[in-house]
Design a protein around this motif. Structure first.
Motif, short mmCIF file in Angstrom:
data_model
loop_
_atom_site.label_atom_id
_atom_site.label_comp_id
_atom_site.label_asym_id
_atom_site.label_seq_id
_atom_site.Cartn_x
_atom_site.Cartn_y
_atom_site.Cartn_z
N SER A 276 1.71 -31.56 32.36
CA SER A 276 3.06 -31.09 32.66
C SER A 276 3.17 -29.65 32.20
N ASP A 277 4.23 -28.98 32.67
CA ASP A 277 4.59 -27.64 32.21
C ASP A 277 5.94 -27.75 31.50
N PRO A 278 5.94 -28.23 30.26
CA PRO A 278 7.21 -28.64 29.63
C PRO A 278 8.01 -27.48 29.05
N PHE A 279 9.33 -27.67 29.02
CA PHE A 279 10.25 -26.84 28.29
C PHE A 279 11.42 -27.73 27.86
N VAL A 280 12.25 -27.24 26.93
CA VAL A 280 13.31 -28.04 26.33
C VAL A 280 14.65 -27.37 26.59
N ARG A 281 15.64 -28.18 26.97
CA ARG A 281 17.01 -27.72 27.15
C ARG A 281 17.89 -28.32 26.04
N LEU A 282 18.83 -27.51 25.55
CA LEU A 282 19.78 -27.95 24.52
C LEU A 282 21.20 -27.79 25.05
N LEU A 283 22.03 -28.78 24.75
CA LEU A 283 23.43 -28.75 25.18
C LEU A 283 24.29 -29.35 24.08
#
Length: 384
Positions: A276-283
């Motif tokens: 995968s080509d992962p990244f993280v989102r925060l909300l």
């Protein structure tokens, strides 16, 4: 005169003379070379002056030693060490939630084609996604007794993992030697991790076994009469989306919450290449506007990304306690919608370690707390 003196001091029989002539290599220090020829009748030249009965008695009292064959090397034996042995050390670091596997050396490996072999050690945690838990050492070339002395580390390894998982170690040939097809490992072994003592290193010297055969699922190829069994590298895994390591700290100087996205492990593969080509989102919810949304950079082609990025949410602690932090991990796709990998929600409505992590970091000032959280396979639902 010199020749007569030398002849008087050094006398050899015909048998001894022939043995010296035909014996290859240096002569072993024995009393009588004729002891190696007990089946011949004693033969003594008259000039020697040695009585024949004396030699016969010596031949009778001292039986000829039988030559012993040279022992075969250890790597050529056919017993339980036929595939060789592997020396390694395991350490379950509870404080840092990590499993360390140090591959020391192998002995007596059996290459398939040549006398030398280029090998490396590959590790997998079972059950689990193959590429997500796959680690390997460097390749040591040209020897059947390679020495690696290299440590492989699994981050996010908990006591729950130790109770249900098994470590699989394989000694493999370098794939560059067989570019057309994937060769099976030279040998493997499996270590149940439930017996590991926390924070105590345990050393092993274990015989390698043949790669286990696992039944293939029913398919069109099987219906056509192809083999129903094949050597597979990993077992079928349960549905595991991965884990994320988060750090939370309420900063009294800045008057807000610091959220650190440190790393992820064992993420589910979303691309056709098995990665995968992962990244993280925060909300932070509810909180309108761009200040409530953050995201990390993208890590290419990995299932164990390391981010080490920190984000800030301003606000008093009493207000933050009424909100929820939504953390989601995505697979980046160029030109199409990103694929959801997993997520976790930290709030006062959560339970277990998620609730404890949220309350403990907001309950004290300037107290940083790091904790691993398993990812859920469905996006968390947030109310208004």
């Amino acid at each position: 005169m010199a020749g007569r003196g030398l002849a008087g001091r050094c006398r050899v029989s015909m048998q001894e003379h022939m043995a010296i002539d035909v014996s290859p290599g240096p002569i072993r220090p024995i009393h009588l070379i004729s002891h190696y020829f007990p089946h011949f009748s004693p033969f003594v030249e008259p000039a020697l002056g040695i009585p024949a009965p004396h030699l016969a008695a010596a031949s009778t009292n001292h039986p000829a030693p039988q030559p012993q064959p040279d022992p075969e090397p250890e790597e050529d034996s056919d017993d339980s060490t036929a595939l060789g042995t592997l020396e390694f050390t395991l350490l379950f670091d509870v404080d840092n939630s990590a499993l360390h596997c140090t591959a020391h050396r192998a002995k007596g490996l059996k290459p398939r084609a040549s006398s030398s072999v280029d090998t490396y050690v590959k590790a997998n945690l079972l059950p689990g996604a193959s590429k997500a838990s796959q680690l390997r050492t460097r390749t040591v070339r040209g020897t059947r007794g390679p020495v690696w002395e290299e440590t492989l580390t699994y981050h996010g390894f908990t006591c729950q993992d130790a109770g249900c998982k098994t470590l699989r170690l394989c000694v493999c040939e370098d794939p560059r030697l067989r570019p057309r097809r994937r060769a099976p490992p030279l040998g493997e072994l499996r270590v149940p991790l439930r017996k590991l003592a926390p924070n105590r290193a345990c050393s092993f010297n274990v015989c390698l076994e043949k790669c286990r055969l696992t039944k293939r699922p029913k398919s069109v190829d099987a219906a056509r009469g192809m083999s129903l069994y094949e050597a597979v590298e990993v077992e079928v895994a349960w549905e595991e989306r991965g884990r994320i390591l988060l750090s939370l700290c309420y900063s009294s100087q800045r008057g807000g919450l610091l959220v650190g996205v440190l790393r992820c492990t064992h993420l589910a593969p979303m691309d056709t290449n098995g990665y995968s080509d992962p990244f993280v989102r925060l909300l932070l919810h509810p909180n309108a506007g761009k200040k409530s949304k953050h995201k990390t950079s993208v890590r290419r082609k990995t299932l164990n990304p390391e981010f080490n990025e920190e984000f800030f949410y301003a606000g008093p602690r009493e207000e933050l306690l009424q909100k929820a932090l939504l953390v989601t991990v995505w697979d980046y796709d160029l030109g199409t919608a990103d694929d959801f990998i997993g997520g976790v929600q930290l709030s006062s409505r959560a339970g277990g370690e998620r609730l404890q992590h949220w309350h403990e970091c907001l309950g004290r000032n300037d107290h940083r707390l790091e904790l691993w959280h398993p990812l859920d396979g469905t996006p968390p639902q947030l109310g208004n």
